[in-house]
Design an enzyme around this catalytic site. Structure first.
Site, PDB file in Angstrom:
ATOM      1  N   LYS A  17       8.330  11.887   6.536  1.00 53.52           N
ATOM      2  CA  LYS A  17       7.389  12.437   5.493  1.00 53.52           C
ATOM      3  C   LYS A  17       6.548  13.287   6.370  1.00 53.52           C
ATOM      4  CE  LYS A  17       3.927   9.820   7.162  1.00 53.52           C
ATOM      5  NZ  LYS A  17       2.945  10.402   8.161  1.00 53.52           N
ATOM      6  N   GLY A 109       9.630   4.687  10.714  1.00 49.81           N
ATOM      7  CA  GLY A 109       9.618   3.243  10.711  1.00 49.81           C
ATOM      8  C   GLY A 109       9.313   2.553   9.101  1.00 49.81           C
ATOM      9  N   ASP A 143       1.749   3.189   5.106  1.00 48.21           N
ATOM     10  CA  ASP A 143       2.526   4.389   4.805  1.00 48.21           C
ATOM     11  C   ASP A 143       3.808   3.778   3.848  1.00 48.21           C
ATOM     12  OD1 ASP A 143       0.735   6.115   5.819  1.00 48.21           O
ATOM     13  OD2 ASP A 143       2.110   6.641   7.534  1.00 48.21           O
TER      14      ASP A 143
HETATM   15  O1  C5P Z   1      -0.719   0.140   8.530  1.00 40.44           O
HETATM   16  P1  C5P Z   1      -0.255   0.473   9.960  1.00 40.44           P
HETATM   17  O2  C5P Z   1       0.447  -0.698  10.484  1.00 40.44           O
HETATM   18  O3  C5P Z   1       0.726   1.630   9.631  1.00 40.44           O
HETATM   19  O4  C5P Z   1      -1.139   1.243  10.679  1.00 40.44           O
HETATM   20  C1  C5P Z   1      -1.360   1.315  12.083  1.00 40.44           C
HETATM   21  C2  C5P Z   1      -2.771   1.267  12.700  1.00 40.44           C
HETATM   22  O5  C5P Z   1      -3.287   2.717  12.552  1.00 40.44           O
HETATM   23  C3  C5P Z   1      -3.667   0.340  12.323  1.00 40.44           C
HETATM   24  O6  C5P Z   1      -3.611  -0.872  12.966  1.00 40.44           O
HETATM   25  C4  C5P Z   1      -5.190   1.127  12.342  1.00 40.44           C
HETATM   26  O7  C5P Z   1      -5.604   0.709  13.678  1.00 40.44           O
HETATM   27  C5  C5P Z   1      -4.822   2.515  12.271  1.00 40.44           C
HETATM   28  N1  C5P Z   1      -4.929   2.880  10.711  1.00 40.44           N
HETATM   29  C6  C5P Z   1      -6.239   3.100  10.199  1.00 40.44           C
HETATM   30  N2  C5P Z   1      -6.488   3.400   9.086  1.00 40.44           N
HETATM   31  C7  C5P Z   1      -5.385   3.588   8.118  1.00 40.44           C
HETATM   32  C8  C5P Z   1      -4.119   3.408   8.469  1.00 40.44           C
HETATM   33  C9  C5P Z   1      -3.700   2.869  10.018  1.00 40.44           C
HETATM   34  O8  C5P Z   1      -7.064   2.883  11.156  1.00 40.44           O
HETATM   35  N3  C5P Z   1      -5.771   4.323   6.918  1.00 40.44           N
END
Ligand code: C5P
Length: 298
Positions: A17, A109, A143
């Site tokens: 994406k 991932g 995501d």
């Molecule tokens: O949700 P995911 O594990 O993909 O997010 C990885 C990191 O990216 C989170 O730990 C956070 O630090 C940051 N993040 C964020 N706000 C979001 C998505 C991700 O701060 N909306």
């Protein structure tokens, strides 16, 4: 054993994406950020194949040796969560053919985890309950819920609240990668308060999609995380400058891949060659509408 051999393998594609808009509008108190993002699927994909496994074990293998195939892999975690929820008394062997570059901002991932959920619903013949999959997906990553359904969608909250949008007009997409991984959390942490986007940032893109206006789609690309990523990795800024010379370019997610939207295959091939000559890893792909098989999910 007979039964095992007779079980038909299931094949599921995990599409990459891009974010046509990634507007980070606020910092939250739970470590995440509030987003307004327009997700778009690409034809570039990984392939997951599910076959029977003796006993109740989950087994994972992949063609990419730099990827963990153990319980920390998001595919494995997705399978484990689904198995627990539905109390599945069967195992599975999952083979991941990896093509999407790792830690590149292309959601590889997350898409693999979502494809594992879709594939295992078919393989284990589980009920089609979108709300169960949404919940598991949101626990696996911000995501992953979008990646369940794919296509063109608006994500809000931390990206997990979704609304389908009119499909993006077709573009060829050139992706170029400077060859190092980026940690998403680090990019978010580097973002400054003054760089946050206004909540209206997404409006122009929504209108462009509603009108199927390709020029307007190109004009409204934006990603709040670029400033933070460019500070951390000036090489990404240099790459974007090369790509923007040919048309509309934007960093993918938290980087470091940069994409360009191009109206013709000739323009896309020319850009691809320019980038190759400069030593970048390059992919030529195109935008993709929501796959038929994923429509029940959104
Ligand atoms: O949700 P995911 O594990 O993909 O997010 C990885 C990191 O990216 C989170 O730990 C956070 O630090 C940051 N993040 C964020 N706000 C979001 C998505 C991700 O701060 N909306």
């Amino acid at each position: 054993m007979d039964n095992l051999e007779k079980k038909t393998p299931v094949v599921e594609r995990a599409y990459a994406k891009i974010n046509l808009i990634l507007a980070v509008t606020a910092k939250r108190t739970d470590g995440y950020h509030e987003l307004q993002t327009v997700f778009q699927s690409l034809a570039l994909h990984d392939t997951l194949t599910f076959t029977a496994n003796a006993g109740e074990e989950i087994a994972l293998a992949t063609n990419n040796p730099s990827l963990s195939a153990g319980p920390d892999n998001l595919i494995w975690r997705a399978a484990e969560r689904l198995k627990q929820f539905y109390k599945v008394r069967a195992g599975v062997k999952i083979y991941l053919e990896k093509r999407i570059p790792l830690a590149a901002g292309l959601g590889g991932g997350s898409s693999d985890a979502a494809a594992a959920l879709r594939g295992l619903v078919r393989f284990w013949q589980l009920p089609r309950e979108p709300e169960v999959l949404w919940r598991i997906a949101a626990e696996l990553g911000s995501d992953v819920p979008y990646c369940l359904a794919g296509g063109t969608a608006l994500g809000t909250g931390r990206g997990e609240h979704l609304r389908p949008l009119p499909p993006c007009p077709h573009f060829y997409v050139v992706l170029a990668n400077p060859g190092f991984p980026v940690a998403t959390a680090e990019v978010y942490q580097t973002l400054r308060e003054a760089e946050l986007a206004p909540t209206a940032a997404v409006a122009g893109m929504l209108q462009a999609l509603a009108e199927q206006n390709r020029m307007a789609v190109m004009r409204h690309l934006m990603n709040t995380l670029e400033k933070a990523a460019f500070r951390l990795y000036p090489q990404v800024k240099a790459l974007k400058e090369i790509m923007a010379g040919t048309g509309a370019a934007l960093m993918c997610g938290s980087g470091p891949t940069v994409f360009s939207l191009l109206p013709t295959v000739t323009a896309a091939t020319a850009l691809q060659e320019t980038l190759w000559r400069q030593g970048y890893q390059v992919w030529l792909t195109e935008t993709m509408q929501q796959p038929e098989g994923a429509k029940w999910l959104m």
